[in-house]
Design a protein around this motif. Sequence first.
Motif, PDB file in Angstrom:
ATOM      1  N   ILE A 189       0.737  -1.245   0.147  1.00 21.74           N
ATOM      2  CA  ILE A 189      -0.206   0.190  -0.316  1.00 21.74           C
ATOM      3  C   ILE A 189       0.549   1.038   0.192  1.00 21.74           C
ATOM      4  CG2 ILE A 189      -1.386   1.373   1.742  1.00 21.74           C
ATOM      5  CD1 ILE A 189      -2.791  -1.397   0.197  1.00 21.74           C
ATOM      6  N   LEU A 190       0.746   2.221  -1.002  1.00 19.18           N
ATOM      7  CA  LEU A 190       1.674   3.515  -0.719  1.00 19.18           C
ATOM      8  C   LEU A 190       0.875   4.623  -0.629  1.00 19.18           C
ATOM      9  CD1 LEU A 190       2.740   2.650  -4.537  1.00 19.18           C
ATOM     10  CD2 LEU A 190       3.401   1.939  -2.577  1.00 19.18           C
ATOM     11  N   ASN A 191       0.794   5.410  -0.181  1.00 19.45           N
ATOM     12  CA  ASN A 191       0.558   6.501   0.598  1.00 19.45           C
ATOM     13  C   ASN A 191       1.204   7.594   0.194  1.00 19.45           C
ATOM     14  OD1 ASN A 191      -0.261   8.651   2.893  1.00 19.45           O
ATOM     15  ND2 ASN A 191      -1.653   8.303   1.985  1.00 19.45           N
ATOM     16  N   ILE A 192       0.440   8.160  -1.366  1.00 17.81           N
ATOM     17  CA  ILE A 192       1.392   9.648  -2.180  1.00 17.81           C
ATOM     18  C   ILE A 192       1.104  10.413  -1.572  1.00 17.81           C
ATOM     19  CG2 ILE A 192       2.023   9.551  -4.242  1.00 17.81           C
ATOM     20  CD1 ILE A 192       1.420   6.060  -5.320  1.00 17.81           C
ATOM     21  N   PRO A 193       1.778  12.074  -1.435  1.00 19.38           N
ATOM     22  CA  PRO A 193       2.137  13.331  -1.866  1.00 19.38           C
ATOM     23  C   PRO A 193       0.972  13.370  -3.417  1.00 19.38           C
ATOM     24  CG  PRO A 193       3.835  12.972  -1.324  1.00 19.38           C
ATOM     25  CD  PRO A 193       3.440  11.632  -0.827  1.00 19.38           C
ATOM     26  N   VAL A 194       0.221  14.033  -3.040  1.00 20.85           N
ATOM     27  CA  VAL A 194      -0.699  15.263  -4.205  1.00 20.85           C
ATOM     28  C   VAL A 194      -1.001  16.150  -3.785  1.00 20.85           C
ATOM     29  CG1 VAL A 194      -1.618  12.434  -4.973  1.00 20.85           C
ATOM     30  CG2 VAL A 194      -2.434  13.900  -4.107  1.00 20.85           C
ATOM     31  N   ARG A 195      -1.140  17.248  -5.202  1.00 19.46           N
ATOM     32  CA  ARG A 195      -1.344  18.133  -4.944  1.00 19.46           C
ATOM     33  C   ARG A 195      -2.589  18.108  -6.064  1.00 19.46           C
ATOM     34  NH1 ARG A 195       1.658  21.995  -2.628  1.00 19.46           N
ATOM     35  NH2 ARG A 195       3.978  21.687  -2.928  1.00 19.46           N
ATOM     36  N   ARG A 196      -3.917  19.097  -5.596  1.00 22.80           N
ATOM     37  CA  ARG A 196      -4.830  19.025  -6.115  1.00 22.80           C
ATOM     38  C   ARG A 196      -5.140  21.010  -6.587  1.00 22.80           C
ATOM     39  NH1 ARG A 196      -6.273  12.992  -6.985  1.00 22.80           N
ATOM     40  NH2 ARG A 196      -6.371  12.464  -5.592  1.00 22.80           N
ATOM     41  N   CYS A 197      -6.355  20.547  -7.104  1.00 24.44           N
ATOM     42  CA  CYS A 197      -6.918  22.287  -7.453  1.00 24.44           C
ATOM     43  C   CYS A 197      -5.422  23.542  -8.087  1.00 24.44           C
ATOM     44  CB  CYS A 197      -7.594  23.486  -6.815  1.00 24.44           C
ATOM     45  SG  CYS A 197      -8.881  21.934  -6.375  1.00 24.44           S
ATOM     46  N   ALA A 198      -4.956  22.188  -8.994  1.00 27.42           N
ATOM     47  CA  ALA A 198      -3.220  24.106  -9.772  1.00 27.42           C
ATOM     48  C   ALA A 198      -2.354  23.828  -8.306  1.00 27.42           C
ATOM     49  CB  ALA A 198      -3.901  25.236  -9.465  1.00 27.42           C
ATOM     50  N   GLY A 199      -2.259  22.996  -7.388  1.00 25.60           N
ATOM     51  CA  GLY A 199      -1.282  23.144  -6.713  1.00 25.60           C
ATOM     52  C   GLY A 199      -1.656  23.875  -5.581  1.00 25.60           C
ATOM     53  N   LEU A 200      -2.831  24.399  -5.167  1.00 31.23           N
ATOM     54  CA  LEU A 200      -3.386  25.398  -3.633  1.00 31.23           C
ATOM     55  C   LEU A 200      -3.837  23.585  -2.736  1.00 31.23           C
ATOM     56  CD1 LEU A 200      -5.747  27.490  -5.781  1.00 31.23           C
ATOM     57  CD2 LEU A 200      -3.738  27.887  -4.603  1.00 31.23           C
ATOM     58  N   TRP A 201      -4.144  22.566  -3.095  1.00 27.77           N
ATOM     59  CA  TRP A 201      -4.445  21.930  -2.102  1.00 27.77           C
ATOM     60  C   TRP A 201      -3.211  20.602  -2.208  1.00 27.77           C
ATOM     61  CZ3 TRP A 201      -8.541  17.904  -2.447  1.00 27.77           C
ATOM     62  CH2 TRP A 201      -9.107  16.933  -1.294  1.00 27.77           C
ATOM     63  N   LYS A 202      -2.980  20.369  -0.879  1.00 31.36           N
ATOM     64  CA  LYS A 202      -1.939  19.115  -1.291  1.00 31.36           C
ATOM     65  C   LYS A 202      -3.158  18.151   0.146  1.00 31.36           C
ATOM     66  CE  LYS A 202       2.223  21.855   0.077  1.00 31.36           C
ATOM     67  NZ  LYS A 202       3.056  21.888   1.636  1.00 31.36           N
ATOM     68  N   SER A 203      -2.759  16.905  -0.679  1.00 32.11           N
ATOM     69  CA  SER A 203      -3.651  15.503  -0.029  1.00 32.11           C
ATOM     70  C   SER A 203      -2.529  14.516  -0.385  1.00 32.11           C
ATOM     71  CB  SER A 203      -5.116  15.268  -0.206  1.00 32.11           C
ATOM     72  OG  SER A 203      -6.093  14.427  -0.144  1.00 32.11           O
ATOM     73  N   ARG A 204      -2.944  13.358   0.013  1.00 32.75           N
ATOM     74  CA  ARG A 204      -2.479  11.965   0.442  1.00 32.75           C
ATOM     75  C   ARG A 204      -3.737  11.549  -0.146  1.00 32.75           C
ATOM     76  NH1 ARG A 204       2.263  12.444   2.408  1.00 32.75           N
ATOM     77  NH2 ARG A 204       2.956  10.481   2.695  1.00 32.75           N
ATOM     78  N   HIS A 205      -3.011  10.473  -1.326  1.00 31.90           N
ATOM     79  CA  HIS A 205      -3.876   9.542  -1.984  1.00 31.90           C
ATOM     80  C   HIS A 205      -3.038   7.880  -1.600  1.00 31.90           C
ATOM     81  CE1 HIS A 205      -6.481   7.430  -5.518  1.00 31.90           C
ATOM     82  NE2 HIS A 205      -5.164   6.846  -6.272  1.00 31.90           N
TER      83      HIS A 205
END
Length: 180
Positions: A112-128
């Motif tokens: 299982i991977l927990n990958i950092p992602v940026r959404r909404c043109a980089g304004l929102w940081k999350s993990r996937h």
Amino acid sequence: MEVETRAQIYHERQRLQFCLLHSLNNLFQEKDAFTRAYLNAISERLDLDDPAKGRWSPIFKSHHNTITGNYDINVLIAALEGKGKTVVWHDRRNRASAIDLDGHSDKLMGIILNIPVRRCAGLWKSRHWVALRRIEGVWYNLDSEFAAPYAFKDLEEVRKLLDGIIADGAEILLVNNEAQ
């Protein structure tokens, strides 16, 4: 004439922020190996175990968002342990070559991977959350954001992906079949 046959691969697609639910079902290769109700119950139990953290909002619980999902690592570990699996954090200081991907042992169920992602043109940081699993000798990336499972061509391609995401700050969790 030889016809190449591939295993039927179960693959759930992404809905809202339920990537942890999808990655677990993809890992177990079963539609309802885990359900929202099951993961919500785990989250509620975790909240009850620590009342100071659990009841700060009817929507945003300490271990998940009741509307969109977005479950945390505590829910993942409890869910896997409930199915008799153990989870081992891969030490990010080590390269992917330290993981036994060759299948010399039946101990490793998947990753299982927990990958950092940026959404909404980089304004929102999350993990996937993403599941990788070896099925009939072939490693697959079962990312719920993919239209279909991706079959790696060889172990080097798997290791290259893992080394790349380690460098990008991802967490790698090894899911083992037996207790250690």
